[in-house]
Write a protein that holds these residues in place. Structure first.
Motif, PDB file in Angstrom:
ATOM      1  N   UNK A   1      11.370   7.296   8.128  1.00 23.63           N
ATOM      2  CA  UNK A   1      10.141   7.907   8.160  1.00 23.63           C
ATOM      3  C   UNK A   1       9.163   7.257   7.236  1.00 23.63           C
ATOM      4  N   UNK A   2       9.296   6.516   6.485  1.00 23.06           N
ATOM      5  CA  UNK A   2       8.459   5.995   5.562  1.00 23.06           C
ATOM      6  C   UNK A   2       7.487   4.929   6.149  1.00 23.06           C
ATOM      7  N   UNK A   3       6.208   5.101   5.782  1.00 16.75           N
ATOM      8  CA  UNK A   3       5.232   4.242   6.427  1.00 16.75           C
ATOM      9  C   UNK A   3       5.726   2.697   5.952  1.00 16.75           C
ATOM     10  N   UNK A   4       5.479   1.912   6.951  1.00 19.32           N
ATOM     11  CA  UNK A   4       5.875   0.377   6.666  1.00 19.32           C
ATOM     12  C   UNK A   4       4.864  -0.424   6.615  1.00 19.32           C
ATOM     13  N   UNK A   5       4.625  -1.569   5.885  1.00 21.86           N
ATOM     14  CA  UNK A   5       5.815  -1.779   5.202  1.00 21.86           C
ATOM     15  C   UNK A   5       5.545  -1.158   3.711  1.00 21.86           C
ATOM     16  N   UNK A   6       6.729  -1.038   2.936  1.00 22.39           N
ATOM     17  CA  UNK A   6       6.878  -0.188   1.621  1.00 22.39           C
ATOM     18  C   UNK A   6       7.551  -0.950   0.529  1.00 22.39           C
ATOM     19  N   UNK A   7       7.095  -0.645  -0.299  1.00 22.52           N
ATOM     20  CA  UNK A   7       7.799  -1.156  -1.707  1.00 22.52           C
ATOM     21  C   UNK A   7       8.843  -0.047  -2.422  1.00 22.52           C
ATOM     22  N   UNK A   8      10.019  -0.228  -2.337  1.00 19.70           N
ATOM     23  CA  UNK A   8      10.923   0.734  -2.648  1.00 19.70           C
ATOM     24  C   UNK A   8      11.656   0.342  -4.095  1.00 19.70           C
ATOM     25  N   UNK A   9      11.547   1.338  -5.097  1.00 21.60           N
ATOM     26  CA  UNK A   9      12.115   1.108  -6.362  1.00 21.60           C
ATOM     27  C   UNK A   9      13.519   1.904  -6.488  1.00 21.60           C
ATOM     28  N   UNK A  10      14.582   1.304  -6.878  1.00 21.06           N
ATOM     29  CA  UNK A  10      15.767   2.172  -6.770  1.00 21.06           C
ATOM     30  C   UNK A  10      16.181   2.367  -8.231  1.00 21.06           C
TER      31      UNK A  10
ATOM     32  N   UNK B   1       0.826  -1.039   0.101  1.00 20.52           N
ATOM     33  CA  UNK B   1       0.198  -0.120  -0.020  1.00 20.52           C
ATOM     34  C   UNK B   1       1.061   1.291   0.257  1.00 20.52           C
ATOM     35  N   UNK B   2       2.129   0.959   0.178  1.00 24.01           N
ATOM     36  CA  UNK B   2       3.026   2.114   0.446  1.00 24.01           C
ATOM     37  C   UNK B   2       4.061   1.814  -0.600  1.00 24.01           C
ATOM     38  N   UNK B   3       4.847   3.136  -1.113  1.00 26.47           N
ATOM     39  CA  UNK B   3       6.004   3.014  -2.209  1.00 26.47           C
ATOM     40  C   UNK B   3       6.627   4.326  -2.056  1.00 26.47           C
ATOM     41  N   UNK B   4       8.024   4.117  -2.416  1.00 25.00           N
ATOM     42  CA  UNK B   4       9.108   4.997  -2.347  1.00 25.00           C
ATOM     43  C   UNK B   4      10.030   4.602  -3.746  1.00 25.00           C
ATOM     44  N   UNK B   5      10.582   5.742  -4.084  1.00 30.09           N
ATOM     45  CA  UNK B   5      11.595   5.702  -5.321  1.00 30.09           C
ATOM     46  C   UNK B   5      12.907   6.479  -4.710  1.00 30.09           C
ATOM     47  N   UNK B   6      13.980   5.653  -4.992  1.00 33.16           N
ATOM     48  CA  UNK B   6      15.380   6.494  -4.792  1.00 33.16           C
ATOM     49  C   UNK B   6      16.086   6.478  -5.984  1.00 33.16           C
ATOM     50  N   UNK B   7      16.363   7.770  -6.378  1.00 32.86           N
ATOM     51  CA  UNK B   7      16.786   7.948  -7.872  1.00 32.86           C
ATOM     52  C   UNK B   7      18.295   7.973  -7.776  1.00 32.86           C
TER      53      UNK B   7
ATOM     54  N   UNK C   1       2.910  -9.678   4.249  1.00 37.68           N
ATOM     55  CA  UNK C   1       2.392  -8.477   4.572  1.00 37.68           C
ATOM     56  C   UNK C   1       1.756  -8.578   5.858  1.00 37.68           C
ATOM     57  N   UNK C   2       2.547  -8.369   6.944  1.00 40.65           N
ATOM     58  CA  UNK C   2       2.336  -8.512   8.261  1.00 40.65           C
ATOM     59  C   UNK C   2       2.840  -7.252   8.832  1.00 40.65           C
ATOM     60  N   UNK C   3       2.077  -6.405  10.039  1.00 39.52           N
ATOM     61  CA  UNK C   3       2.841  -5.421  10.459  1.00 39.52           C
ATOM     62  C   UNK C   3       3.409  -5.550  12.109  1.00 39.52           C
ATOM     63  N   UNK C   4       2.845  -6.697  12.451  1.00 39.52           N
ATOM     64  CA  UNK C   4       3.611  -7.216  13.764  1.00 39.52           C
ATOM     65  C   UNK C   4       5.091  -7.375  13.903  1.00 39.52           C
ATOM     66  N   UNK C   5       5.919  -6.362  14.552  1.00 40.34           N
ATOM     67  CA  UNK C   5       7.205  -6.582  14.912  1.00 40.34           C
ATOM     68  C   UNK C   5       7.816  -7.836  15.011  1.00 40.34           C
ATOM     69  N   UNK C   6       7.186  -8.357  16.201  1.00 46.67           N
ATOM     70  CA  UNK C   6       7.578  -9.802  16.674  1.00 46.67           C
ATOM     71  C   UNK C   6       7.747 -10.903  15.649  1.00 46.67           C
ATOM     72  N   UNK C   7       6.379 -11.046  14.824  1.00 51.53           N
ATOM     73  CA  UNK C   7       6.220 -11.908  13.626  1.00 51.53           C
ATOM     74  C   UNK C   7       7.409 -11.525  12.499  1.00 51.53           C
ATOM     75  N   UNK C   8       7.679 -10.378  12.419  1.00 49.48           N
ATOM     76  CA  UNK C   8       8.525  -9.940  11.223  1.00 49.48           C
ATOM     77  C   UNK C   8      10.082 -10.635  11.666  1.00 49.48           C
ATOM     78  N   UNK C   9      10.433 -10.190  12.870  1.00 46.29           N
ATOM     79  CA  UNK C   9      11.643 -10.830  13.483  1.00 46.29           C
ATOM     80  C   UNK C   9      11.924 -12.219  13.423  1.00 46.29           C
ATOM     81  N   UNK C  10      10.394 -12.830  14.001  1.00 41.79           N
ATOM     82  CA  UNK C  10      10.611 -14.318  14.033  1.00 41.79           C
ATOM     83  C   UNK C  10      10.946 -14.943  12.514  1.00 41.79           C
TER      84      UNK C  10
END
Length: 250
Positions: free
Chosen positions: A122-131, A63-69, A223-232
């Motif tokens: 500062x980016x909202x998480x989770x985010x898909x980032x294109x470089x 749902x969130x996206x970012x671009x680094x040029x 696609x989970x937001x729980x920090x503990x699950x992500x770390x596991x």
């Protein structure tokens, strides 16, 4: 121009970066001038891959996206980011664009990396980032690792060019887009030949695309937001071959 010479020029255009040129045909010969990005030889060949790139992230329900040029802010990098952002906007999504760098930041990676990590946090998480390209994506991965930002579950990182040696040697391995470089180089060689023979109408634009996406771990996100699950999940993936059991994870 012979086919053999055209192929040689094509290969040279693939592997070397040349500034955009204006080729002006005159009675007394061909004049080379500096060119603005919008009408130069290489910029007549536009890549449509940025219109296709959001598909990978959207299929993974981001749902969130970012671009680094590109750090040097080349015209192609800016166009790629704009196309990525425009495509997402047309679908109702916002895309954060990494701000332009100061001259000091362009010359000093340590200085720029501090700014980059603040922006990433500062980016909202989770985010898909294109470089903009694989080298830039590697820098993003390094900053995420140093800052303790989980890839891909907090930031999924996608590069462009599919430099296999680079993509396989990053941590985690980098997903990337393989572009039609050979086709672009061949088009450029043919276009140059046509320009020299006054065969190309003014304003003609050629487009190429992406061959395909090469998925690797850097975009294999849950696609989970729980920090503990992500770390596991990160722990399991990093230690799966070490004979761990449930008690090690819990």
């Amino acid at each position: 121009m012979s086919i053999r010479k055209t192929r040689t020029l094509r290969n040279s255009l693939i592997w070397h970066e040349f500034p955009p040129l204006r080729l002006t045909l005159r009675r007394n010969g061909l004049k080379r001038e500096n060119e603005t990005p919008s009408t130069g030889l290489w910029h007549r060949i536009r890549n449509r891959s940025a219109r296709w790139l959001p598909k990978h992230f959207l299929e993974k329900k981001f749902q969130h996206f970012a671009y680094v040029g590109d750090a040097q802010e080349h015209e192609w990098s800016i166009r790629r980011g704009n196309a990525f952002q425009t495509n997402l906007s047309s679908r109702g999504y916002h895309c954060a664009i990494y701000p332009l760098l100061t001259e000091a930041e362009k010359e000093d990676w340590v200085l720029e990396s501090r700014r980059l990590v603040r922006w990433l946090r500062r980016l909202p998480k989770p985010v898909g980032l294109l470089a903009a390209l694989d080298v830039r994506a590697r820098q993003v991965l390094r900053v995420c690792f140093d800052a303790g930002i989980a890839v891909p579950n907090e930031i999924a990182v996608l590069g462009v060019d599919n430099d296999e040696l680079l993509c396989e040697s990053t941590y985690p391995p980098l997903s990337s887009i393989l572009l039609e470089k050979e086709k672009s180089g061949e088009l450029a060689a043919k276009l140059l030949d046509q320009l020299m023979h006054k065969k190309v109408p003014s304003g003609t634009i050629y487009t190429t695309g992406a061959d395909y996406l090469v998925p690797r771990y850097s975009t294999d996100a849950l696609q989970v937001t729980d920090k503990i699950i992500i770390e596991a999940v990160e722990f399991i993936r990093a230690n799966a071959r070490r004979g761990i059991n449930a008690s090690d994870v819990v």
